[in-house]
Design a protein around this motif. Structure first.
Motif, PDB file in Angstrom:
ATOM      1  N   LEU A  13       3.193  11.037   7.588  1.00  0.00           N
ATOM      2  CA  LEU A  13       3.850  11.519   6.383  1.00  0.00           C
ATOM      3  C   LEU A  13       4.251  12.960   6.600  1.00  0.00           C
ATOM      4  N   GLY A  14       5.367  13.322   6.029  1.00  0.00           N
ATOM      5  CA  GLY A  14       5.839  14.697   6.156  1.00  0.00           C
ATOM      6  C   GLY A  14       6.417  15.177   4.847  1.00  0.00           C
ATOM      7  N   ALA A  15       7.099  16.313   4.905  1.00  0.00           N
ATOM      8  CA  ALA A  15       7.664  16.933   3.712  1.00  0.00           C
ATOM      9  C   ALA A  15       8.651  16.005   3.003  1.00  0.00           C
ATOM     10  N   GLU A  16       9.378  15.206   3.756  1.00  0.00           N
ATOM     11  CA  GLU A  16      10.356  14.309   3.144  1.00  0.00           C
ATOM     12  C   GLU A  16       9.674  13.299   2.219  1.00  0.00           C
ATOM     13  N   GLU A  17       8.578  12.714   2.662  1.00  0.00           N
ATOM     14  CA  GLU A  17       7.858  11.728   1.857  1.00  0.00           C
ATOM     15  C   GLU A  17       7.053  12.375   0.724  1.00  0.00           C
ATOM     16  N   LEU A  18       6.466  13.535   1.019  1.00  0.00           N
ATOM     17  CA  LEU A  18       5.550  14.172   0.074  1.00  0.00           C
ATOM     18  C   LEU A  18       6.232  15.131  -0.898  1.00  0.00           C
ATOM     19  N   ARG A  25      -3.324  23.045   8.589  1.00  0.00           N
ATOM     20  CA  ARG A  25      -4.441  22.368   9.255  1.00  0.00           C
ATOM     21  C   ARG A  25      -4.644  20.936   8.781  1.00  0.00           C
ATOM     22  N   ALA A  26      -4.428  20.688   7.499  1.00  0.00           N
ATOM     23  CA  ALA A  26      -4.621  19.342   6.933  1.00  0.00           C
ATOM     24  C   ALA A  26      -3.994  19.286   5.550  1.00  0.00           C
ATOM     25  N   THR A  27      -3.782  18.052   5.076  1.00  0.00           N
ATOM     26  CA  THR A  27      -3.213  17.830   3.754  1.00  0.00           C
ATOM     27  C   THR A  27      -4.016  16.748   3.048  1.00  0.00           C
ATOM     28  N   LEU A  28      -4.368  17.017   1.798  1.00  0.00           N
ATOM     29  CA  LEU A  28      -5.047  16.037   0.947  1.00  0.00           C
ATOM     30  C   LEU A  28      -3.991  15.437   0.029  1.00  0.00           C
ATOM     31  N   VAL A  29      -3.723  14.146   0.184  1.00  0.00           N
ATOM     32  CA  VAL A  29      -2.710  13.471  -0.628  1.00  0.00           C
ATOM     33  C   VAL A  29      -3.427  12.578  -1.627  1.00  0.00           C
ATOM     34  N   HIS A  66       6.585   6.743  -6.910  1.00  0.00           N
ATOM     35  CA  HIS A  66       6.677   6.639  -5.450  1.00  0.00           C
ATOM     36  C   HIS A  66       6.249   5.247  -4.981  1.00  0.00           C
ATOM     37  N   LEU A  67       6.805   4.212  -5.609  1.00  0.00           N
ATOM     38  CA  LEU A  67       6.385   2.841  -5.325  1.00  0.00           C
ATOM     39  C   LEU A  67       6.621   2.422  -3.877  1.00  0.00           C
ATOM     40  N   ASP A  68       7.708   2.877  -3.271  1.00  0.00           N
ATOM     41  CA  ASP A  68       7.955   2.514  -1.866  1.00  0.00           C
ATOM     42  C   ASP A  68       6.829   3.027  -0.972  1.00  0.00           C
ATOM     43  N   LEU A  69       6.428   4.258  -1.200  1.00  0.00           N
ATOM     44  CA  LEU A  69       5.349   4.850  -0.415  1.00  0.00           C
ATOM     45  C   LEU A  69       4.014   4.171  -0.718  1.00  0.00           C
ATOM     46  N   VAL A  70       3.766   3.864  -1.982  1.00  0.00           N
ATOM     47  CA  VAL A  70       2.545   3.159  -2.386  1.00  0.00           C
ATOM     48  C   VAL A  70       2.457   1.820  -1.655  1.00  0.00           C
ATOM     49  N   ALA A  72       4.091   0.921   1.153  1.00  0.00           N
ATOM     50  CA  ALA A  72       4.005   1.119   2.609  1.00  0.00           C
ATOM     51  C   ALA A  72       2.580   1.489   3.036  1.00  0.00           C
ATOM     52  N   LEU A  73       1.886   2.244   2.194  1.00  0.00           N
ATOM     53  CA  LEU A  73       0.523   2.689   2.517  1.00  0.00           C
ATOM     54  C   LEU A  73      -0.556   1.757   1.976  1.00  0.00           C
ATOM     55  N   LYS A  74      -0.122   0.688   1.297  1.00  0.00           N
ATOM     56  CA  LYS A  74      -1.050  -0.288   0.724  1.00  0.00           C
ATOM     57  C   LYS A  74      -2.052   0.358  -0.242  1.00  0.00           C
ATOM     58  N   VAL A  75      -1.530   1.242  -1.086  1.00  0.00           N
ATOM     59  CA  VAL A  75      -2.348   1.857  -2.133  1.00  0.00           C
ATOM     60  C   VAL A  75      -2.499   0.822  -3.239  1.00  0.00           C
ATOM     61  N   GLU A  76      -3.737   0.438  -3.534  1.00  0.00           N
ATOM     62  CA  GLU A  76      -3.979  -0.626  -4.501  1.00  0.00           C
ATOM     63  C   GLU A  76      -4.557  -0.131  -5.823  1.00  0.00           C
ATOM     64  N   SER A  77      -5.058   1.094  -5.854  1.00  0.00           N
ATOM     65  CA  SER A  77      -5.626   1.627  -7.092  1.00  0.00           C
ATOM     66  C   SER A  77      -5.514   3.145  -7.091  1.00  0.00           C
ATOM     67  N   THR A  78      -5.677   3.718  -8.287  1.00  0.00           N
ATOM     68  CA  THR A  78      -5.678   5.172  -8.398  1.00  0.00           C
ATOM     69  C   THR A  78      -7.014   5.603  -8.964  1.00  0.00           C
ATOM     70  N   PRO A  79      -7.535   6.719  -8.503  1.00  0.00           N
ATOM     71  CA  PRO A  79      -6.960   7.559  -7.459  1.00  0.00           C
ATOM     72  C   PRO A  79      -7.219   6.984  -6.067  1.00  0.00           C
ATOM     73  N   THR A  80      -6.269   7.172  -5.185  1.00  0.00           N
ATOM     74  CA  THR A  80      -6.454   6.935  -3.758  1.00  0.00           C
ATOM     75  C   THR A  80      -6.148   8.254  -3.074  1.00  0.00           C
ATOM     76  N   VAL A  81      -7.025   8.651  -2.161  1.00  0.00           N
ATOM     77  CA  VAL A  81      -6.876   9.921  -1.452  1.00  0.00           C
ATOM     78  C   VAL A  81      -6.691   9.644   0.032  1.00  0.00           C
ATOM     79  N   LEU A  82      -5.679  10.280   0.604  1.00  0.00           N
ATOM     80  CA  LEU A  82      -5.440  10.225   2.044  1.00  0.00           C
ATOM     81  C   LEU A  82      -5.676  11.619   2.600  1.00  0.00           C
ATOM     82  N   VAL A  83      -6.351  11.686   3.727  1.00  0.00           N
ATOM     83  CA  VAL A  83      -6.537  12.954   4.425  1.00  0.00           C
ATOM     84  C   VAL A  83      -5.649  12.901   5.655  1.00  0.00           C
TER      85      VAL A  83
END
Length: 112
Positions: A13-18, A25-29, A66-70, A72-83
């Protein structure tokens, strides 16, 4: 971030998606939804940790906008956190409200 799955997401993931630059150093999504009480608590934890660790940013994404991203990443519930590591690779993920200590441990893996 106990129920995290390692290596499940090989996309970057990069600036375009986020809609924002990655942390040095890292990003908490965080994927959230409007009426999600645990999402508000998760936002506070992630903001606090990002403020403590130099080079780390927190990006909150509205899952409904952001349903396309959800999907693609198989996010099934909220909150979901990606590091994400500095290159935007998902190194850890968890569903549900994380504990601060678990977020810090996951960041250790991302910046290690």
């Amino acid at each position: 971030m106990e129920d995290s799955v390692r290596g499940r997401d090989d996309m970057r993931l990069g600036a375009e998606e986020l809609g924002r630059e990655l942390g040095e150093r890292a990003t908490l999504v965080q994927f959230s939804s409007a009426f999600c009480a645990p999402c508000r608590a998760t936002r506070r934890v992630l903001d606090e940790v990002a403020g403590m660790v130099p080079g780390v940013v927190h990006v909150e994404m509205d899952a409904e906008k952001h349903l396309d991203l959800v999907r693609a990443l198989k996010v099934e519930s909220t909150p979901t956190v990606l590091v994400l590591d500095a290159a935007g690779r998902v190194v850890r993920r968890a569903a549900g409200q994380p504990r601060r200590v678990d977020v810090i441990a996951a960041l250790g893996e991302a910046v290690g």
